[in-house]
Design a protein around this motif. Structure first.
Motif, short mmCIF file in Angstrom:
data_model
loop_
_atom_site.label_atom_id
_atom_site.label_comp_id
_atom_site.label_asym_id
_atom_site.label_seq_id
_atom_site.Cartn_x
_atom_site.Cartn_y
_atom_site.Cartn_z
N LEU A 265 51.32 58.50 48.68
CA LEU A 265 50.73 57.73 47.63
C LEU A 265 49.77 58.64 46.44
CD1 LEU A 265 49.02 55.45 50.36
CD2 LEU A 265 50.54 54.60 48.60
N PRO A 266 49.63 58.09 45.43
CA PRO A 266 49.33 58.85 44.40
C PRO A 266 47.71 59.33 44.59
CG PRO A 266 49.69 56.31 43.54
CD PRO A 266 49.93 56.64 44.96
N ASP A 267 46.95 58.57 45.21
CA ASP A 267 45.56 59.03 45.64
C ASP A 267 45.17 59.49 47.05
OD1 ASP A 267 45.88 56.38 46.56
OD2 ASP A 267 43.93 55.95 46.20
N GLY A 268 46.60 60.18 47.54
CA GLY A 268 46.23 60.31 49.10
C GLY A 268 47.47 60.10 49.91
N ASP A 269 47.49 59.42 51.16
CA ASP A 269 48.41 59.40 51.88
C ASP A 269 48.36 58.48 53.03
OD1 ASP A 269 47.75 60.58 54.82
OD2 ASP A 269 47.17 62.44 53.36
N GLY A 270 49.35 57.65 53.61
CA GLY A 270 49.08 56.46 54.27
C GLY A 270 48.57 56.98 55.68
N ILE A 271 49.01 58.42 55.92
CA ILE A 271 48.62 58.85 57.38
C ILE A 271 47.09 58.89 57.45
CG2 ILE A 271 48.53 61.01 58.89
CD1 ILE A 271 51.39 61.35 57.72
N THR A 272 46.23 59.16 56.27
CA THR A 272 44.70 59.06 56.36
C THR A 272 44.19 57.60 56.59
OG1 THR A 272 44.78 60.97 54.87
CG2 THR A 272 42.73 59.86 55.10
N VAL A 273 45.18 56.72 55.79
CA VAL A 273 44.74 55.50 55.73
C VAL A 273 44.82 54.73 57.42
CG1 VAL A 273 45.41 52.94 55.08
CG2 VAL A 273 45.42 54.94 53.43
N CYS A 274 45.92 55.29 57.87
CA CYS A 274 46.18 54.89 59.38
C CYS A 274 45.07 55.21 60.39
CB CYS A 274 47.54 55.35 59.85
SG CYS A 274 47.69 55.31 61.57
N ARG A 275 44.65 56.42 60.14
CA ARG A 275 43.51 57.18 61.00
C ARG A 275 42.30 56.29 60.44
NH1 ARG A 275 44.20 61.86 59.43
NH2 ARG A 275 45.47 62.76 60.90
N GLU A 276 41.76 55.97 59.39
CA GLU A 276 40.67 55.42 59.03
C GLU A 276 40.72 53.89 59.43
OE1 GLU A 276 37.83 56.30 57.12
OE2 GLU A 276 38.21 58.09 57.62
#
Length: 233
Positions: A68-79
Motif C-alpha cells: 500500500l502507498p502508506d504502509g502495508d496490509g500486514i501491519t493492518v492485519c496485526r492492528e
C-alpha cells in the motif's frame, strides 16, 4: 476445539476490503457481493482509512492488499486483529513474496493468496478463513517450508536443541507445528496469550531460529524423525 463458524443468507460473512486500486476494490466487491452468504460491508484505499473504518464495521473477514502507498496490509492485519481477535485476515498480493508470507503468518493472517487467483477460488478462500480455518496458498507455503529446512547434513543437530526444551515448550512447539495461533494455543493449554508469547520467545531462542514458521518446520522434522510418539496431545 471450537466449532467451525457457519454463515447463511440471513447472517452472511461480513467482509472488509483494503486495496489502493479502485478497480480492484470494485471487482472484489462485485465478485463477493454476488454470493448469497457474503456481504461486503466496507472498503478502504490506504492504511489510515482501514484502521479508522475497519473496527466500526465489525467484519468477519478482512481482505487486505499487502503493498500500500502508506504502509502495508500486514501491519493492518496485526492492528485490526489486536482490536478484533476473531477477525480472519486474508492477504492479497500480486507479488509471490516469501518474506511477506512469513510476516503475514507472524501477524496472525489466516490466508495468503496471489491476485492471479480465480474468482471462485477467492470466494472459497473467504469462506474457509471465515469458518476459522487457515487458507495459505499451498504451493507458496510448500516452497517456503522447503527453503526454511536445515541443510540435510545439519539435521542431526536438531535433536539436542529439541532436548533442551521444557515439556511445556515441547507442547507449544507441537501446537505451532499443527498451525495453531498464540490465542488458540493459550485456549488449549489454559494460558494467557502473553504467557504463550513468552514461551515461544524462549523456545525460538533455544532452537536458534527467529520465526515461528521455522519452529513449525522443526516440529515437523521432529515428527518425521520417528519421535512422533513423544509428542504431547
Amino acid at each position: 476445539m471450537t466449532e467451525p463458524r457457519t454463515f447463511t443468507e440471513e447472517h452472511p460473512i461480513r467482509v472488509f476490503l483494503l486495496d489502493d486500486h479502485e478497480v480492484v476494490r470494485r471487482g472484489l466487491s462485485d465478485l463477493l457481493d454476488a454470493e448469497p452468504d457474503i456481504a461486503v460491508v466496507g472498503d478502504a484505499e490506504n492504511v489510515g482509512q482501514a484502521l479508522a473504518r475497519g473496527p466500526a464495521l465489525r467484519p468477519d473477514v478482512a481482505v487486505l492488499d499487502v503493498r500500500l502507498p502508506d504502509g502495508d496490509g500486514i501491519t493492518v492485519c496485526r492492528e485490526l486483529r489486536s482490536r478484533m481477535p476473531g477477525l480472519a485476515c486474508l492477504m492479497l498480493t500480486s507479488f509471490d513474496d516469501e518474506e511477506a508470507l512469513l510476516d503475514a503468518i507472524m501477524a496472525g493472517a489466516s490466508g495468503y493468496v496471489l491476485k492471479q487467483i480465480k474468482g471462485s477460488d477467492l470466494v472459497s478462500a473467504v469462506r474457509t478463513v471465515a469458518s476459522g480455518r487457515s487458507m495459505l496458498d499451498p504451493e507458496t507455503t510448500a516452497r517456503l517450508m522447503r527453503s526454511l529446512r536445515a541443510d540435510p547434513s545439519e539435521e542431526p543437530a536438531v535433536a539436542p536443541e529439541l532436548a533442551s526444551l521444557s515439556p511445556r515448550e515441547r507442547e507449544i512447539l507441537a501446537l505451532i507445528g499443527d498451525g495453531l495461533t498464540n490465542r488458540e494455543i493459550g485456549t488449549k493449554l489454559y494460558l494467557s496469550e502473553k504467557t504463550v508469547k513468552n514461551h515461544i520467545s524462549r523456545l525460538l531462542a533455544k532452537l536458534g531460529v527467529q520465526r515461528r514458521v521455522q519452529a513449525a518446520v522443526l516440529a515437523s522434522q521432529w515428527d518425521h524423525a520417528g519421535t512422533g510418539e513423544h509428542r504431547p496431545h
